[in-house]
Design a protein around this motif. Structure first.
Motif, short mmCIF file in Angstrom:
data_model
loop_
_atom_site.label_atom_id
_atom_site.label_comp_id
_atom_site.label_asym_id
_atom_site.label_seq_id
_atom_site.Cartn_x
_atom_site.Cartn_y
_atom_site.Cartn_z
N ARG A 288 0.83 -1.21 0.00
CA ARG A 288 0.00 0.00 0.00
C ARG A 288 0.87 1.26 0.00
O ARG A 288 0.58 2.23 -0.70
CB ARG A 288 -0.92 -0.01 1.22
CG ARG A 288 -1.98 1.09 1.20
CD ARG A 288 -2.73 1.12 2.52
NE ARG A 288 -3.23 -0.19 2.84
CZ ARG A 288 -3.46 -0.61 4.08
NH1 ARG A 288 -3.18 0.18 5.10
NH2 ARG A 288 -3.93 -1.81 4.30
N ASP A 289 1.94 1.25 0.79
CA ASP A 289 2.83 2.40 0.82
C ASP A 289 3.57 2.57 -0.51
O ASP A 289 3.81 3.70 -0.95
CB ASP A 289 3.84 2.27 1.96
CG ASP A 289 3.22 2.62 3.31
OD1 ASP A 289 2.16 3.27 3.32
OD2 ASP A 289 3.79 2.25 4.35
N LEU A 290 3.94 1.46 -1.12
CA LEU A 290 4.57 1.54 -2.44
C LEU A 290 3.62 2.14 -3.46
O LEU A 290 4.00 2.97 -4.29
CB LEU A 290 5.02 0.15 -2.90
CG LEU A 290 6.28 -0.42 -2.24
CD1 LEU A 290 6.51 -1.85 -2.72
CD2 LEU A 290 7.50 0.44 -2.54
N ALA A 291 2.35 1.71 -3.41
CA ALA A 291 1.35 2.25 -4.34
C ALA A 291 1.12 3.74 -4.12
O ALA A 291 0.80 4.48 -5.06
CB ALA A 291 0.03 1.49 -4.19
N ALA A 292 1.31 4.20 -2.87
CA ALA A 292 1.14 5.63 -2.55
C ALA A 292 2.44 6.41 -2.72
O ALA A 292 2.51 7.57 -2.30
CB ALA A 292 0.63 5.76 -1.12
#
Length: 324
Positions: A288-292
């Motif tokens: 999720r952090d990578l996607a953000a």
């Protein structure tokens, strides 16, 4: 050049490709992730990112005003970033993997290792879940959990015998919680067990096969000698077979624990985009952090996972050494 030096250079030449791959694929990414975790990174340009020290780690372990222990031992909701809850979920998964999944695998391995009729067929059947695509497993359990027409609902209808069982089982006067027609996955009290079952079930056959290979490697002479001394099948397994396959059990425990910390695919496919943090595991946080584009915090999650896997692997090794 002496013969001894020449031999050493030859050995180094043969080892060089493996060392290069080991450093490039394993060591270098860990070092890079460690460096990134100390920066507020939203691009891959380290030079344009601000150094933030341990802020990424503080954000992850932030639980607001409730404190770490209350956040860790609360099952109704997630506090702060929700990362503490994800750590708790992975530890619960690891616990059930070791104390539910592995005993089932061991029992099947001991049962199938006795030259029973249909041994090969049963071995293949139990190994099938390992071969099935994770997507198929997730779809299958979504069908089982589907409200109204799913298998689990049908069983509960038979058990509780009245239509109000959902309210009594899931609710505290708030009405039935339902998101995207996945009742069991999204209701707080049932969601974690609903996610644990397919994750644990999928790899029973994998560990069974490892243990089965060890059981089949036990000398038949030892079994026959024990039987002549009047030992029962249970005593043979307890005092001969299990101690002999203990190195394999150690490997299975390490795989089960570290695999629980790295679990992602089945859980992600089951919960979809319904991120309420209650069902999170660390890998979901990382993705999720990578996607953000929050690469700094994603790197911090990766480092925490690496440390957890390394520490628990060391602890398991130590426990098995002390048991010896």
């Amino acid at each position: 050049m002496s013969k001894k030096t020449k031999n050493r250079l030859n050995v180094l030449a043969f080892l060089a490709p493996a060392i290069f791959l080991f450093v490039g694929v394993l060591i270098a990414p860990i070092i890079i992730s460690l460096v990134y975790s100390f920066f507020d990174m939203h691009t891959y340009d380290l030079g344009s990112s601000a150094f933030c020290g341990f802020d990424n780690y503080k954000q992850l372990f932030d639980t607001g005003e409730v404190g770490f222990f209350k956040a860790f031992f609360t099952f109704e909701r997630a506090y702060g970033s929700g990362f503490v809850t994800s750590i708790k979920n992975s530890l619960i998964l690891a616990f059930f993997s070791v104390f539910v999944q592995l005993p089932i695998s061991l029992g099947l391995a001991l049962l199938l290792g006795k030259k029973m009729k249909g041994e090969k067929a049963l071995l293949t059947i139990n190994f099938i879940p390992v071969l099935i695509s994770t997507v198929i497993i997730a779809q299958m359990f979504q069908a089982i959990y589907y409200p109204g027409s799913g298998l689990l609902d049908a069983i509960c209808d038979r058990v509780f015998h009245h239509p109000e069982w959902r309210q009594e089982l899931f609710i505290s006067g708030k009405g039935v919680e339902m998101m995207q027609n996945k009742l069991w996955i999204n209701v707080n009290k049932a969601s974690l067990p609903a996610l644990l079952i397919p994750t644990i079930w999928q790899y029973v056959g994998y560990h069974m096969l490892l243990m089965y290979a060890g059981v089949k490697g036990v000398s038949i002479d030892l079994r026959e000698a024990a039987m002549l001394d009047g030992a029962t099948e249970g005593q043979i397994n307890r005092y001969i077979v299990i101690p002999i396959i203990k190195p394999i059990l150690k490997v299975s425990v390490i795989f089960a624990v570290t695999g629980s910390f790295k679990s992602y695919d089945v859980i992600k496919l089951l919960i979809g985009d319904n991120y309420n943090h209650i069902n999170d595991v660390p890998s979901i946080f990382l993705v999720r952090d990578l996607a953000a584009n929050n690469y700094g915090r994603a790197s911090a999650v990766a480092m925490i996972l690496i440390v957890m896997c390394f520490v628990f692997a060391l602890l398991i090794n130590k426990l098995f050494k002390e048991a010896d």
